[in-house]
Design an enzyme around this catalytic site. Sequence first.
Site, PDB file in Angstrom:
ATOM      1  N   CYS A   4       0.820  -1.213   0.000  1.00 54.20           N
ATOM      2  CA  CYS A   4       0.000   0.000   0.000  1.00 54.20           C
ATOM      3  C   CYS A   4       0.855   1.264   0.000  1.00 54.20           C
ATOM      4  CB  CYS A   4      -0.877   0.039   1.240  1.00 54.20           C
ATOM      5  SG  CYS A   4      -1.886  -1.409   1.442  1.00 54.20           S
ATOM      6  N   GLU A  38       8.407 -15.641  -9.920  1.00 55.65           N
ATOM      7  CA  GLU A  38       7.704 -14.401  -9.571  1.00 55.65           C
ATOM      8  C   GLU A  38       7.268 -13.607 -10.794  1.00 55.65           C
ATOM      9  OE1 GLU A  38       9.754 -11.457  -7.150  1.00 55.65           O
ATOM     10  OE2 GLU A  38      11.666 -11.981  -8.033  1.00 55.65           O
ATOM     11  N   LYS A  60       6.718  -4.448  -4.060  1.00 53.90           N
ATOM     12  CA  LYS A  60       8.159  -4.169  -4.014  1.00 53.90           C
ATOM     13  C   LYS A  60       8.633  -4.000  -2.586  1.00 53.90           C
ATOM     14  CE  LYS A  60      12.123  -3.151  -5.918  1.00 53.90           C
ATOM     15  NZ  LYS A  60      12.878  -4.315  -6.424  1.00 53.90           N
ATOM     16  N   HIS A  87      15.454 -37.933  -3.489  1.00 52.90           N
ATOM     17  CA  HIS A  87      14.761 -38.299  -2.244  1.00 52.90           C
ATOM     18  C   HIS A  87      13.280 -37.936  -2.309  1.00 52.90           C
ATOM     19  CE1 HIS A  87      18.473 -39.568  -0.401  1.00 52.90           C
ATOM     20  NE2 HIS A  87      19.043 -38.487  -0.904  1.00 52.90           N
ATOM     21  N   ASN A  98      -1.991   2.219   5.784  1.00 51.87           N
ATOM     22  CA  ASN A  98      -1.042   1.134   5.452  1.00 51.87           C
ATOM     23  C   ASN A  98      -0.807   0.346   6.726  1.00 51.87           C
ATOM     24  OD1 ASN A  98      -0.772   2.310   2.994  1.00 51.87           O
ATOM     25  ND2 ASN A  98       1.416   2.752   3.165  1.00 51.87           N
ATOM     26  N   GLY A  99      -0.687  -0.982   6.595  1.00 53.28           N
ATOM     27  CA  GLY A  99      -0.418  -1.802   7.774  1.00 53.28           C
ATOM     28  C   GLY A  99      -1.563  -2.763   8.032  1.00 53.28           C
ATOM     29  N   ARG A 119       5.550  -0.286  -6.180  1.00 52.26           N
ATOM     30  CA  ARG A 119       5.517  -1.088  -4.952  1.00 52.26           C
ATOM     31  C   ARG A 119       4.518  -2.238  -5.049  1.00 52.26           C
ATOM     32  NH1 ARG A 119       6.885   2.421  -0.213  1.00 52.26           N
ATOM     33  NH2 ARG A 119       5.360   1.252   0.940  1.00 52.26           N
ATOM     34  N   LYS A 167      13.297 -15.889  -9.259  1.00 49.48           N
ATOM     35  CA  LYS A 167      13.169 -14.899 -10.351  1.00 49.48           C
ATOM     36  C   LYS A 167      12.162 -15.396 -11.376  1.00 49.48           C
ATOM     37  CE  LYS A 167      14.358 -12.134  -9.314  1.00 49.48           C
ATOM     38  NZ  LYS A 167      14.827 -11.577  -8.104  1.00 49.48           N
ATOM     39  N   TRP A 179      -2.804  -2.828  -1.511  1.00 49.75           N
ATOM     40  CA  TRP A 179      -2.386  -4.208  -1.773  1.00 49.75           C
ATOM     41  C   TRP A 179      -3.170  -5.043  -0.764  1.00 49.75           C
ATOM     42  CZ3 TRP A 179       0.170  -8.183   0.851  1.00 49.75           C
ATOM     43  CH2 TRP A 179       0.722  -9.200   0.041  1.00 49.75           C
ATOM     44  N   GLU A 200      17.814 -18.394  -6.102  1.00 46.64           N
ATOM     45  CA  GLU A 200      17.438 -17.072  -6.606  1.00 46.64           C
ATOM     46  C   GLU A 200      16.920 -17.183  -8.047  1.00 46.64           C
ATOM     47  OE1 GLU A 200      16.762 -14.339  -5.503  1.00 46.64           O
ATOM     48  OE2 GLU A 200      17.025 -12.870  -7.102  1.00 46.64           O
TER      49      GLU A 200
END
Length: 597
Positions: free
Chosen positions: A2, A478, A592, A494, A97-98, A28, A475, A73, A471
């Site tokens: 947010c 996402e 973000k 396994h 926000n929060g 963001r 990448k 968000w 990583e």
Amino acid sequence: MCGIVGYLGKQEKTISILITGLKALEYRGYDSAGIAYQKNNKIKVIKSVGRLEQLEKKVKLENTVLGIGHTRWATHGKACTTNSHPHQSGNITLVHNGIIENYIELKQMLEKKGYQFQTETDTEVAAAFIDDALKSSKNMIKALKKAKEKLKGSYAFAIFNDLEPDTLYAMKKESPLVLGKTEEELFLASDPMAISSYTKEICYLNEGSIVKLEKNKVTLIEEKDTRPIWKTLNIENCNNGKNGYAHYMLKEIYEQPDVIYNIINPFLKDPEMEFKKLPNFSKYKKIQIVACGSAYHTGLVGKWMIETYASIPVEVEIASEYRYKKVFYDKKTLVIVVSQSGETADTLASLRKANKDHIDTLALVNVITSTIAREAKYILPLKAGSEIAVATTKAYLAQLTLFSLITLKLKLEQSSNMEEIIPLLSAFQKLPLKIKKLLENLKTKDIASKIYKHNDIFFLGRSIDYAICMEASLKLKEISYIHSEAYAAGELKHGTISLIEEKTPVLSLVTDTSIQEKTISNIKEVKARGAYSIVVTNQKLEECDYCDDFIIVPSTEPLFQPILNIIPFQLLAYEIALLRGCDIDKPKNLAKSVTVE
Ligand code: M6R
């Protein structure tokens, strides 16, 4: 996550400042947006689901001196117009926000008092709570103090009420909020980037602050001090566009040679002096690296670097786990937090946990004005410039570069022999050019076209190659939404090898020569089960019947090899996402700056 923008100033500018500010926060991640403003003693609220363009279509550029805006968000309740902010209850209009953790309990209490709720959000409950408190106290500051006492969780609020025209309030706890000013205007924002094109005069609000903004007047009610401390915003971290690239992510991938150069250049010029400027690590017997997502992955690489080259034990922890677990540290432990944004809620909480226990903390952070940068004992800036794409690339690489320098400093402290470091620095110096050439020569487009339609892609590697695979896999998933997993090559049999089918793409990274043969035999195992095998390597592999495609990365000193190894994976993920028509810079559901836990 947010974003908040608030403005009190010039009639004709308000609406456009709110929209421009929200646009600056778009990177963001958000799923809906809205604004509210006061006009002829009435409150107008305009909201919309989806991108800001949808909101813009609904908004008229009316004259008004006061307004608030928000990008949401979704956390509580789906992404829809009703749940998007601003929210109203009684005389209160606010954006938030929060997360209000005790909203259910408060909602039940307020319902008994006759409040009715239209949304599924925790924010509407906060609005009702403040309205109820205002009714009984008849004083907004008192109402906010009561809210501060009773609301549990995290928040940054921008608020106005129907009874006080041209007055804006704000309140914050564990979610970032800054004030900005010019001679005739006052601003509020969750990130200075939202207002940086209008003002560079910024005041970071402390935890627990309540603020009242009136024409040319700021009243700050804080726990410790009541005077706002204004600072000049460092504009280094402001967004300067895509510079001709199709996406920010692509631009940021191509900026990586410069990012490394900016970090290492001072060390090449005057190594003695620059290593002295780094914190003195000699007293630490243990290091804990704490971070989230890609920053956690750099921590894994940092662990390998420090343990392999400086023989100091390193634990790497996911911040959302670390903050709640029993942690074993003492005065000889250094806690390193890693964060691009410097606002990640779990990383910040972990930093605060260590600070509270008087453990030394070091932050590797890109946004130097962020809360993490301000609260860590030591900071090493990433100097990566602003990173806009949600998927991190250049900040990740800057973090690896800083871990290499920390490792060299540790080595230096142990041997006091600069002669040992100089050849490593000269290998370091060649990295920017090697990355440039690698980017020019990579044939990832071709490989992407062969595998982009698959639903599952696997990554295999051992030791440091495995850390890079983690990583690489993040990448890919996402930004392309392809299911993908990174596996320690020896672990696959396994269980997970049962998922390998005819033509399943398996990308293996083979650069760690110490266990190269072992990884190769694991690649043969997946190849024998029909996998489409792509090997990424800096080696000349003799027998190639186990790979269908190759990607060659240049070699460098093994300490720095991981810095080169990630590059083809970043570009491959980008090319695959492009072929799948994904929204590369703003992948669905992602943010973000993850300011909630
Ligand atoms: O701002 P931070 O580095 O603290 O963010 C941590 C993660 O949220 C971040 O790395 C995330 O995993 C990225 N989307 C990865 O590309």
